[in-house]
Design an enzyme around this catalytic site. Structure first.
Site, short mmCIF file in Angstrom:
data_model
loop_
_atom_site.label_atom_id
_atom_site.label_comp_id
_atom_site.label_asym_id
_atom_site.label_seq_id
_atom_site.Cartn_x
_atom_site.Cartn_y
_atom_site.Cartn_z
N ASP A 126 0.83 -1.22 0.00
CA ASP A 126 0.00 0.00 0.00
C ASP A 126 0.86 1.27 0.00
O ASP A 126 2.01 1.25 0.44
CB ASP A 126 -0.92 -0.01 1.23
CG ASP A 126 -2.07 0.97 1.07
OD1 ASP A 126 -2.44 1.30 -0.08
OD2 ASP A 126 -2.61 1.41 2.11
N ARG A 175 -0.74 9.66 -9.45
CA ARG A 175 -0.79 8.42 -8.65
C ARG A 175 -0.25 7.21 -9.41
O ARG A 175 0.41 6.35 -8.85
CB ARG A 175 -2.25 8.14 -8.27
CG ARG A 175 -2.82 9.05 -7.19
CD ARG A 175 -4.29 8.69 -6.93
NE ARG A 175 -4.46 7.27 -6.62
CZ ARG A 175 -4.26 6.73 -5.41
NH1 ARG A 175 -3.93 7.50 -4.41
NH2 ARG A 175 -4.43 5.44 -5.22
N HIS A 192 2.22 3.45 -8.96
CA HIS A 192 1.95 2.04 -9.29
C HIS A 192 3.09 1.45 -10.11
O HIS A 192 3.50 0.31 -9.92
CB HIS A 192 0.63 1.91 -10.06
CG HIS A 192 -0.57 2.34 -9.27
ND1 HIS A 192 -0.77 1.94 -7.96
CD2 HIS A 192 -1.64 3.12 -9.58
CE1 HIS A 192 -1.90 2.46 -7.50
NE2 HIS A 192 -2.44 3.19 -8.47
N THR A 228 -10.89 -6.50 -4.83
CA THR A 228 -12.23 -6.44 -5.42
C THR A 228 -12.86 -5.07 -5.17
O THR A 228 -13.78 -4.67 -5.87
CB THR A 228 -13.15 -7.54 -4.83
OG1 THR A 228 -12.95 -7.58 -3.40
CG2 THR A 228 -12.84 -8.89 -5.39
N LEU A 233 10.98 -19.78 -5.21
CA LEU A 233 9.91 -19.08 -4.50
C LEU A 233 8.60 -19.11 -5.30
O LEU A 233 8.61 -19.00 -6.53
CB LEU A 233 10.34 -17.63 -4.25
CG LEU A 233 9.38 -16.73 -3.49
CD1 LEU A 233 10.17 -15.83 -2.54
CD2 LEU A 233 8.55 -15.86 -4.43
N ARG A 250 2.35 -4.86 6.02
CA ARG A 250 1.60 -3.80 5.33
C ARG A 250 2.43 -2.54 5.31
O ARG A 250 2.89 -2.07 6.35
CB ARG A 250 0.26 -3.51 6.01
CG ARG A 250 -0.51 -2.42 5.22
CD ARG A 250 -1.94 -2.18 5.66
NE ARG A 250 -2.58 -1.27 4.73
CZ ARG A 250 -3.83 -1.33 4.31
NH1 ARG A 250 -4.62 -2.26 4.76
NH2 ARG A 250 -4.31 -0.45 3.44
N ARG A 284 -4.66 -1.85 8.97
CA ARG A 284 -5.88 -2.64 8.73
C ARG A 284 -5.61 -3.72 7.69
O ARG A 284 -4.58 -3.72 7.02
CB ARG A 284 -7.04 -1.74 8.32
CG ARG A 284 -6.78 -0.91 7.08
CD ARG A 284 -8.03 -0.12 6.67
NE ARG A 284 -7.69 0.83 5.62
CZ ARG A 284 -7.44 2.12 5.81
NH1 ARG A 284 -7.53 2.65 7.00
NH2 ARG A 284 -7.12 2.90 4.79
C1 IPE Z 1 -5.25 -2.56 -0.15
O1 IPE Z 1 -5.00 -1.23 -0.29
C2 IPE Z 1 -5.31 -3.21 -1.51
C3 IPE Z 1 -4.03 -3.36 -2.21
C4 IPE Z 1 -2.86 -3.04 -1.72
C5 IPE Z 1 -4.11 -3.93 -3.52
P1 IPE Z 1 -6.20 -0.17 -0.40
O2 IPE Z 1 -5.55 1.16 -0.60
O3 IPE Z 1 -7.17 -0.59 -1.43
O4 IPE Z 1 -6.87 -0.27 1.03
P2 IPE Z 1 -7.73 0.80 1.83
O5 IPE Z 1 -8.78 1.32 0.88
O6 IPE Z 1 -6.80 1.89 2.26
O7 IPE Z 1 -8.29 0.05 3.00
C1 IPE Z 2 -1.72 0.29 -3.38
O1 IPE Z 2 -1.47 1.65 -3.39
C2 IPE Z 2 -1.96 -0.25 -4.76
C3 IPE Z 2 -3.37 -0.55 -5.07
C4 IPE Z 2 -4.34 -0.54 -4.21
C5 IPE Z 2 -3.69 -0.90 -6.44
P1 IPE Z 2 -2.64 2.71 -3.38
O2 IPE Z 2 -3.05 2.99 -4.79
O3 IPE Z 2 -3.74 2.27 -2.48
O4 IPE Z 2 -1.92 3.99 -2.80
P2 IPE Z 2 -2.47 4.91 -1.63
O5 IPE Z 2 -2.75 4.02 -0.47
O6 IPE Z 2 -3.69 5.59 -2.16
O7 IPE Z 2 -1.34 5.85 -1.38
MG MG Z 3 -4.08 2.44 -0.52
#
Ligand code: IPE
Ligand code: IPE
Ligand code: MG
Length: 261
Positions: free
Chosen positions: A38, A51, A55, A84, A149, A206, A212
């Site tokens: 995340d 953003r 990625h 999802t 792995l 995480r 969470r």
């Molecule tokens: C969790 O991150 C999902 C992935 C890392 C793919 P999110 O950014 O979607 O989670 P929330 O919305 O902060 O809980």
């Molecule tokens: C995790 O990073 C990747 C995906 C959920 C696809 P985020 O895109 O959730 O990045 P933040 O949490 O908004 O910074």
């Molecule tokens: Mg996120």
């Protein structure tokens, strides 16, 4: 548009970590590490970038961490790439992630294969572009006999959806008479999960600062040790992986029981 922004350069798998020099005990390396990758968007924003830039950087980080984990003796990495619930995001971001995924599955598979990594996937195919599903099948097939792995990519994955999927699978077998309700136990249930055949994660990492689960591996993490960091995923390094494993090695896992002293 993707090429204009990022180019199409394939980076070789970088960096190795030696368990003997990392200050870790070789006899207590977590077998299975699950990672909620995340913070990509925030990482990019902090640099004044879009953003999606985060990625792209995060995809590179995964490669580095898989290599480091392999070198440290970790057997399985389950990485949360797209949930999802991530379909709720703006369509432009979703398109970008799908395009990134599609390219990743083309460009990186050979590199993973050359490093003896076995690539697997968990999640629902529903809503995923057909081309991505084809590439997922191809990656699974090409790397299926690799003995290094296991990289288990959670794509279009949600813990609740997975549990519902398992319940439906079991219900169908009861309906057709091949299973009796009395025979349902944890092992039958686990055979119907996407993670079938894999042991539960020992360590859940995480990044990005949130504390969470975000619908990840709800069944499988029952006794996983958790380790979180404020560092956003693109900045996560092999040294931080070592830090997480070192923390894991200091813990006493009791699984509800008592440790005999
Ligand atoms: C969790 O991150 C999902 C992935 C890392 C793919 P999110 O950014 O979607 O989670 P929330 O919305 O902060 O809980
Ligand atoms: C995790 O990073 C990747 C995906 C959920 C696809 P985020 O895109 O959730 O990045 P933040 O949490 O908004 O910074
Ligand atoms: Mg996120």
């Amino acid at each position: 548009m993707f090429d204009q922004i990022f180019g199409n350069v394939i980076q070789p798998m970088p960096c190795t970590v030696d368990v003997d020099t990392a200050g870790l005990r070789a006899d207590n390396i977590p077998r299975h590490i699950a990672i909620i990758m995340d913070g990509n968007g925030r990482w990019a924003k902090a640099q004044g970038k879009v953003r999606t830039y985060g990625h792209k950087a995060g995809a590179e980080t995964l490669k580095t961490i898989v290599r480091a984990a392999n070198d440290l003796g970790v057997k399985i990495i389950t990485a949360y790439a797209f949930s999802t619930e991530n379909w709720k995001r703006p369509v432009t971001e979703i398109h970008f992630i799908m395009e990134l995924l599609s390219r990743y599955l083309t460009n990186e598979i050979q590199d993973f294969h050359d490093n003896n990594v076995q690539v697997r996937f968990m999640g629902s195919r529903e809503g995923l572009p057909g081309v991505i599903c084809q590439k997922m099948d191809y990656a699974t097939e090409v790397t299926k006999d690799n003995t290094g792995l296991i990289l288990n990519l959670a794509i279009n994955y949600g813990g609740r959806a997975e549990i519902l999927h398992a319940v439906k699978g079991i219900a169908a077998r009861i309906q057709d008479g091949s299973l009796s309700a009395d025979a349902i136990d944890a092992s039958v249930f686990e055979d119907n999960l996407y993670s079938r055949g894999l042991p539960d994660p020992d360590l859940l990492i995480r990044t990005g600062g949130d504390q969470r689960i975000s619908n990840f591996l709800l069944w499988q993490i029952a006794y996983a040790e958790m380790w979180t960091t404020k560092v956003c995923w693109p900045d996560f390094t092999p040294a931080m992986l070592v830090e997480a494993i070192a923390s894991f090695q200091k813990r006493e896992r009791r699984f509800g029981g008592l440790i005999q002293k």
